[in-house]
Structures are given as C-alpha cells and as structure tokens.
Design an enzyme around this catalytic site. Structure first.
Site, mmCIF file in Angstrom:
data_model
loop_
_atom_site.group_PDB
_atom_site.id
_atom_site.type_symbol
_atom_site.label_atom_id
_atom_site.label_comp_id
_atom_site.label_asym_id
_atom_site.label_seq_id
_atom_site.Cartn_x
_atom_site.Cartn_y
_atom_site.Cartn_z
ATOM 1 C CG ASP A 32 -2.259 0.655 0.957
ATOM 2 O OD1 ASP A 32 -2.252 1.795 0.442
ATOM 3 O OD2 ASP A 32 -3.305 0.054 1.232
ATOM 4 C CG LEU A 50 -1.455 1.067 -7.031
ATOM 5 C CD1 LEU A 50 -2.979 0.983 -6.923
ATOM 6 C CD2 LEU A 50 -0.885 -0.229 -7.590
ATOM 7 N N GLY A 71 -6.107 1.154 -5.032
ATOM 8 C CA GLY A 71 -6.757 2.172 -5.862
ATOM 9 C C GLY A 71 -7.806 2.910 -5.057
ATOM 10 C CB SER A 109 -16.684 -2.491 -8.056
ATOM 11 O OG SER A 109 -17.858 -1.954 -7.470
ATOM 12 C CG HIS A 111 -20.448 0.640 -7.778
ATOM 13 N ND1 HIS A 111 -21.732 1.115 -7.594
ATOM 14 C CD2 HIS A 111 -19.992 0.264 -6.553
ATOM 15 C CE1 HIS A 111 -22.037 1.041 -6.298
ATOM 16 N NE2 HIS A 111 -20.999 0.525 -5.647
ATOM 17 C CE1 TYR A 134 -14.079 1.830 -7.004
ATOM 18 C CE2 TYR A 134 -16.430 1.363 -7.087
ATOM 19 C CZ TYR A 134 -15.158 1.023 -6.676
ATOM 20 O OH TYR A 134 -14.959 -0.122 -5.945
ATOM 21 C CE LYS A 138 -12.506 -0.980 -8.493
ATOM 22 N NZ LYS A 138 -11.239 -1.554 -8.005
ATOM 23 N NE ARG A 172 -26.452 -0.882 -4.294
ATOM 24 C CZ ARG A 172 -25.193 -0.823 -3.875
ATOM 25 N NH1 ARG A 172 -24.893 -0.491 -2.634
ATOM 26 N NH2 ARG A 172 -24.213 -1.083 -4.721
HETATM 27 C C1 15L Z 1 -17.827 -0.717 -3.858
HETATM 28 O O1 15L Z 1 -17.300 -1.026 -4.908
HETATM 29 C C2 15L Z 1 -17.105 0.116 -2.880
HETATM 30 O O2 15L Z 1 -15.714 -0.113 -2.879
HETATM 31 C C3 15L Z 1 -17.664 -0.034 -1.484
HETATM 32 O O3 15L Z 1 -17.159 1.020 -0.705
HETATM 33 C C4 15L Z 1 -19.190 -0.036 -1.462
HETATM 34 O O4 15L Z 1 -19.668 1.227 -1.881
HETATM 35 C C5 15L Z 1 -19.712 -1.106 -2.387
HETATM 36 O O5 15L Z 1 -19.151 -0.979 -3.671
HETATM 37 C C6 15L Z 1 -21.243 -1.116 -2.492
HETATM 38 O O6 15L Z 1 -21.770 -1.021 -3.598
HETATM 39 O O7 15L Z 1 -21.889 -1.267 -1.468
#
Ligand code: 15L
Length: 269
Positions: A32, A50, A71, A109, A111, A134, A138, A172
């Site tokens: 890290d 990084l 990251g 993620s 996301h 973000y 990913k 969720r």
């Molecule tokens: C993620 O990708 C994040 O890193 C984490 O902090 C949360 O926000 C998670 O998703 C989520 O969707 O709950």
C-alpha cells in the site's frame, strides 16, 4: 503459489484478506502507500504508490500471485480515479507481465454494472453498465485483465465485488453482500484453480435476493457459506431509517447511480 502480494492491504477489504489468507501461502506480502496501522511483527510490507511504475515493479519482485485491491474504492473526481484506478491498474498489470507473475486477482466492483435495473437478473455476458467514473475504472481493469490474459498468458480473475462486510447493512446489500470468508474463498480460486485462465465473476454470498447469475464462479467450485437472508430483518429495519432515493432505489448501484444524475430513468431499460 508461493509468494502472494496484496495491494491496497491497508484498506478495509485488505484488512480482512490479510487475516484470512495468513498461513495459506508460504509468503504473504502486503503493499500500500503506507503500512496498515496494525501491521504485525510477522507481516512483510512493501510500500508502493500505484502511480509510480518503478515502485510497483519493485513491489512485485519475486511474486507469484497478486490480489489487486489497491486504488480509489468509491466514486471520486476524475484526476484521482485516473491516477489510482486507470494508470495505477495499468502499472500493476504491466509490472506483473514484466516480473513473470503467474496470476492476478483483480478487485472489480458491482459498480461496473450498476445501471442495470434491479428487476433484471444479469450474468457476466451482459455488457458493462457503469454507474460512476469509479465503475468505469473497474470495467477498464476487467478489460485490461482480459488483454493480459489473452495476449501474455497471465491468469486473471476479476471479481465484481458486491459489498464486503460481516453482515448486509441494508436492503440493497441483501442482494449484493459478500462475507469476507466467502470473498477469501473466491480469491483462493483465482490464485489456485488449475483451469482458470481469464474469468469475470460476481462476488456475492448465498443471497436469495441476488440480481446476479454467478454460474462462472460456481463452475470454478465456489460454494459460499454465508446467507444474506439470515440477516434480513436487521437489514430491512436499517433501510427504514434511510431517506428515499428514487433513482438509487431503482438501479443495482444504489446511490452511485443517483449521484450527479440528470438523465431519464425511464430510458435506462
Ligand atoms: C464498492 O465497490 C465500494 O468499494 C464499497 O465502498 C461499497 O460502496 C460497495 O461498492 C457497495 O456497492 O456497497
């Protein structure tokens, strides 16, 4: 796998994996920008930013497998996402190639696909649908992993992690939650499975309300041991205390979707 390095080891998920992978591989290295506050006497730390390709090269010396958690872990301004998650991710994969690292497990993620409506069940063959800069970073990391697997023979598993916690904390998360022990199981599959070449999987526990078809992970032997439904009453009660979010409540990515939203929710089919 003899020597495994975890990037982003000082973060929350890094903290879980440090503990759960301890003793699993002969040598576990942590990396890290700064050492974890609770670094133990038996733990080996390699500092690396990084954004600095030479530092990443140095961190990967003698490493067989990388768990890349490093990251920016939430939505952020473009310059920080660009540096940590786009440029930084490139530095990581490129250093892995040059160092002859055999495997990379990439922390993707949910996301990356956050703009799918919640009523749809999706598999990994559905196109990416990021809900944030973000999420875009990913999707980029997954694409980079695919390139390095196909072109250079690196073995790569990208895990679209839901939410890592001891319990699902709200409505969720009942759909996307993953217990740290289940995540450690998936990471070990990514580091050890003999047939793994280039896979994207969803990272979720045994969640009755899941929106994801996690067939690839199952095929690789993943058998989550934790059930979101065991915590449903608590998670639903937590939801009652939250303000309504008409956009976030409609899509998988929750408030990552409603942040800065000025589109037409009905047009997102
Ligand atoms: C993620 O990708 C994040 O890193 C984490 O902090 C949360 O926000 C998670 O998703 C989520 O969707 O709950």
């Amino acid at each position: 796998m003899h020597t495994v390095l975890i990037t982003g080891a000082a973060g929350n998920v890094g903290g879980w994996l440090r503990r759960l992978l301890r003793g699993v591989y002969p040598r576990l290295l942590l990396s890290d920008r700064r050492p974890p506050a609770d670094l133990g006497p038996g733990e080996e730390f390699r500092a690396a930013d990084l954004a600095d390709p030479e530092a990443v090269m140095a961190a990967l010396e003698g490493v067989d497998g990388v768990v890349h958690l490093g990251g920016h872990a939430v939505e952020g301004a473009w310059p920080e996402i660009l540096e940590a998650n786009i440029v930084g991710c490139y530095h990581l994969f490129e250093a892995a190639r040059r160092r002859g690292v055999r495997r990379v497990v990439f922390a993707s993620s949910n996301h990356a696909v956050g703009f799918y409506p919640r009523h749809r069940r999706i598999g990994i063959d559905h196109r990416v649908r990021p809900d944030s800069r973000y999420g875009v970073s990913k999707a980029f990391g997954e694409a980079l992993g695919s390139l390095y697997a196909d072109k250079y023979g690196l073995r790569v598993m990208s895990i679209r992690i839901g939410n890592v916690a001891e319990k699902p904390v709200d409505h969720r998360r009942l759909s996307i939650w993953i217990h740290p022990e289940d995540l450690a199981q998936l990471v070990r599959i990514g580091l050890e499975h003999p047939e793994l070449r280039n896979a994207v999987v969803f990272g979720a526990s045994e969640n009755e309300r899941s929106w994801w078809d996690d067939e690839t992970a199952r095929r690789l032997g993943y058998r989550p041991r934790h059930r979101a439904e065991d915590h449903a009453a608590e998670a639903l009660a937590a939801r009652a205390g939250l303000p309504p979010d008409p956009i976030g409540d409609r899509f998988e990515g929750g408030d990552f979707c409603s942040m800065e939203f000025s589109g037409d929710p009905d047009a997102i089919g």
